[in-house]
Design an enzyme around this catalytic site. Sequence first.
Site, PDB file in Angstrom:
ATOM      1  N   HIS A   1      -1.610   1.387  -4.131  1.00  0.00           N
ATOM      2  CA  HIS A   1      -1.974   2.803  -3.938  1.00  0.00           C
ATOM      3  C   HIS A   1      -1.045   3.722  -4.715  1.00  0.00           C
ATOM      4  O   HIS A   1      -0.951   4.914  -4.424  1.00  0.00           O
ATOM      5  CB  HIS A   1      -1.977   3.159  -2.448  1.00  0.00           C
ATOM      6  CG  HIS A   1      -3.128   2.511  -1.724  1.00  0.00           C
ATOM      7  ND1 HIS A   1      -3.172   2.378  -0.351  1.00  0.00           N
ATOM      8  CD2 HIS A   1      -4.262   1.929  -2.174  1.00  0.00           C
ATOM      9  CE1 HIS A   1      -4.288   1.764   0.001  1.00  0.00           C
ATOM     10  NE2 HIS A   1      -4.969   1.469  -1.089  1.00  0.00           N
TER      11      HIS A   1
ATOM     12  N   GLY B   1       2.501  -4.347   9.002  1.00  0.00           N
ATOM     13  CA  GLY B   1       2.468  -2.903   9.244  1.00  0.00           C
ATOM     14  C   GLY B   1       1.311  -2.172   8.616  1.00  0.00           C
ATOM     15  O   GLY B   1       1.487  -1.091   8.057  1.00  0.00           O
TER      16      GLY B   1
ATOM     17  N   ASP C   1       6.251   4.633  -1.254  1.00  0.00           N
ATOM     18  CA  ASP C   1       7.708   4.807  -1.312  1.00  0.00           C
ATOM     19  C   ASP C   1       8.309   3.663  -2.120  1.00  0.00           C
ATOM     20  O   ASP C   1       7.620   2.682  -2.427  1.00  0.00           O
ATOM     21  CB  ASP C   1       8.299   4.860   0.117  1.00  0.00           C
ATOM     22  CG  ASP C   1       8.085   3.564   0.894  1.00  0.00           C
ATOM     23  OD1 ASP C   1       7.450   3.588   1.957  1.00  0.00           O
ATOM     24  OD2 ASP C   1       8.545   2.503   0.412  1.00  0.00           O
TER      25      ASP C   1
ATOM     26  N   GLN D   1       0.846  -1.197   0.000  1.00  0.00           N
ATOM     27  CA  GLN D   1       0.000   0.000   0.000  1.00  0.00           C
ATOM     28  C   GLN D   1       0.881   1.246   0.000  1.00  0.00           C
ATOM     29  O   GLN D   1       0.381   2.354  -0.116  1.00  0.00           O
ATOM     30  CB  GLN D   1      -0.894   0.027   1.241  1.00  0.00           C
ATOM     31  CG  GLN D   1      -1.855  -1.131   1.320  1.00  0.00           C
ATOM     32  CD  GLN D   1      -2.602  -1.142   2.639  1.00  0.00           C
ATOM     33  OE1 GLN D   1      -3.734  -0.668   2.757  1.00  0.00           O
ATOM     34  NE2 GLN D   1      -1.968  -1.692   3.667  1.00  0.00           N
TER      35      GLN D   1
ATOM     36  N   CYS E   1      -4.817  11.412 -20.073  1.00  0.00           N
ATOM     37  CA  CYS E   1      -4.508  10.214 -20.884  1.00  0.00           C
ATOM     38  C   CYS E   1      -3.815   9.193 -19.985  1.00  0.00           C
ATOM     39  O   CYS E   1      -3.615   9.454 -18.801  1.00  0.00           O
ATOM     40  CB  CYS E   1      -3.630  10.604 -22.080  1.00  0.00           C
ATOM     41  SG  CYS E   1      -1.874  10.762 -21.720  1.00  0.00           S
TER      42      CYS E   1
ATOM     43  N   CYS F   1       1.231  17.071 -19.117  1.00  0.00           N
ATOM     44  CA  CYS F   1       1.617  15.728 -19.558  1.00  0.00           C
ATOM     45  C   CYS F   1       2.540  15.848 -20.765  1.00  0.00           C
ATOM     46  O   CYS F   1       2.198  16.538 -21.739  1.00  0.00           O
ATOM     47  CB  CYS F   1       0.355  14.953 -19.934  1.00  0.00           C
ATOM     48  SG  CYS F   1       0.657  13.425 -20.822  1.00  0.00           S
TER      49      CYS F   1
HETATM   50  N1  APR Z   1       6.540  -2.127  12.901  1.00  0.00           N
HETATM   51  C1  APR Z   1       5.382  -2.753  12.574  1.00  0.00           C
HETATM   52  N2  APR Z   1       4.186  -2.107  12.488  1.00  0.00           N
HETATM   53  C2  APR Z   1       4.190  -0.787  12.746  1.00  0.00           C
HETATM   54  C3  APR Z   1       5.361  -0.069  13.106  1.00  0.00           C
HETATM   55  C4  APR Z   1       6.574  -0.801  13.163  1.00  0.00           C
HETATM   56  N3  APR Z   1       7.737  -0.215  13.490  1.00  0.00           N
HETATM   57  N4  APR Z   1       5.021   1.230  13.319  1.00  0.00           N
HETATM   58  C5  APR Z   1       3.697   1.331  13.091  1.00  0.00           C
HETATM   59  N5  APR Z   1       3.192   0.121  12.763  1.00  0.00           N
HETATM   60  C6  APR Z   1       1.801  -0.217  12.418  1.00  0.00           C
HETATM   61  C7  APR Z   1       0.754   0.507  13.235  1.00  0.00           C
HETATM   62  O1  APR Z   1       0.457  -0.231  14.424  1.00  0.00           O
HETATM   63  C8  APR Z   1      -0.431   0.512  12.262  1.00  0.00           C
HETATM   64  O2  APR Z   1      -1.219  -0.657  12.432  1.00  0.00           O
HETATM   65  O3  APR Z   1       1.614   0.195  11.087  1.00  0.00           O
HETATM   66  C9  APR Z   1       0.220   0.473  10.882  1.00  0.00           C
HETATM   67  C10 APR Z   1       0.112   1.775  10.122  1.00  0.00           C
HETATM   68  O4  APR Z   1      -1.257   1.981   9.842  1.00  0.00           O
HETATM   69  P1  APR Z   1      -1.659   3.198   8.897  1.00  0.00           P
HETATM   70  O5  APR Z   1      -0.936   4.423   9.344  1.00  0.00           O
HETATM   71  O6  APR Z   1      -3.147   3.221   8.814  1.00  0.00           O
HETATM   72  O7  APR Z   1      -1.031   2.806   7.462  1.00  0.00           O
HETATM   73  P2  APR Z   1      -1.649   1.833   6.389  1.00  0.00           P
HETATM   74  O8  APR Z   1      -2.398   0.709   7.031  1.00  0.00           O
HETATM   75  O9  APR Z   1      -0.553   1.478   5.453  1.00  0.00           O
HETATM   76  O10 APR Z   1      -2.695   2.802   5.635  1.00  0.00           O
HETATM   77  C11 APR Z   1      -3.370   2.263   4.502  1.00  0.00           C
HETATM   78  O11 APR Z   1      -4.345   4.444   4.111  1.00  0.00           O
HETATM   79  O12 APR Z   1      -4.319   6.735   3.842  1.00  0.00           O
HETATM   80  C12 APR Z   1      -4.217   5.536   3.202  1.00  0.00           C
HETATM   81  O13 APR Z   1      -3.121   5.394   1.149  1.00  0.00           O
HETATM   82  C13 APR Z   1      -2.882   5.402   2.521  1.00  0.00           C
HETATM   83  O14 APR Z   1      -1.804   3.332   1.906  1.00  0.00           O
HETATM   84  C14 APR Z   1      -2.361   4.051   3.003  1.00  0.00           C
HETATM   85  C15 APR Z   1      -3.610   3.377   3.524  1.00  0.00           C
HETATM   86 ZN    ZN Z   2      -1.646  13.035 -21.211  1.00  0.00          ZN
END
Ligand code: APR
Ligand code: ZN
Length: 234
Positions: free
Chosen positions: A106, A172, A91, A88, A117, A133
């Site tokens: 994402h 994560g 980076d 998701q 386009c 573009c």
């Molecule tokens: N190790 C493991 N897990 C971790 C660590 C770590 N060092 N630090 C934080 N976390 C966990 C948190 O406990 C949490 O459950 O990572 C998770 C981060 O959750 P979010 O911030 O909601 O990120 P994510 O689940 O990737 O979000 C999904 O939401 O806004 C959109 O597009 C965005 O791709 C993103 C999507």
């Molecule tokens: Zn274009």
Amino acid sequence: MARKVILTGAGISAESGLPTFRDPKGLWARFDPMDLATPEAFARDPAKVQAFYNDRRAAARAAQPNPAHLALAQLQRARPDEVLLVTQNVDDLHERAGSTDALHVHGRLDEARCDSCAHRWPAPARMAAGDRCPACASGLARPAVVWFGEVPEHLDKVAEACSRCDLFVVIGSSGTVWPVAGLVDIAARAGAQTVEINLDPSVRAGAFDRVLAGPASVRVPEWVAQVLAGRFKL
Ligand code: APR
Ligand code: ZN
């Protein structure tokens, strides 16, 4: 065909210094996503949106892969056809750790795309409102990131892989953004073993057979070592 599907979220890049979204100091605790991560926000104030993604692009470029990214790349190298990596995250730390073919559901900060386009190209370090573009010249250039209200990418391919895998691991992620948060249900229905690796159990922890709690930089290398030694048991 990938027997293991691994899905990562912002938590795998947290120890590389990139902020998550929903932790107390996360991006959405400091910025309003409706102001920065929707097509309407881009139409309303493209300069503000481009500046937000310019800063995130610079932070991602300055960050380094951590042991969790490196362990997943090692697993992919050791079991090349067995692992499908889905992220998701926008980076490129998986790629810079040596992972290949990660599916960015994402989108990605290091790509730009046209808002009219299908053209995509490597994103420059900084994008500005009014950038056009290079292919059709009429469309506006935008970050190739999936915004709220837009459809995630590669979803059919990922859901298909989840419906045929025998192990599904989420690392994560808070499990709060659908439809990606529902992939564990597809895998479980297909009879896969499901594992969550997270600092704290997510809201979807109950959907998993096993939760490995702890920092990704510790838990993921441990888990990969067990898998490679044939010692990982639920
Ligand atoms: N190790 C493991 N897990 C971790 C660590 C770590 N060092 N630090 C934080 N976390 C966990 C948190 O406990 C949490 O459950 O990572 C998770 C981060 O959750 P979010 O911030 O909601 O990120 P994510 O689940 O990737 O979000 C999904 O939401 O806004 C959109 O597009 C965005 O791709 C993103 C999507
Ligand atoms: Zn274009």
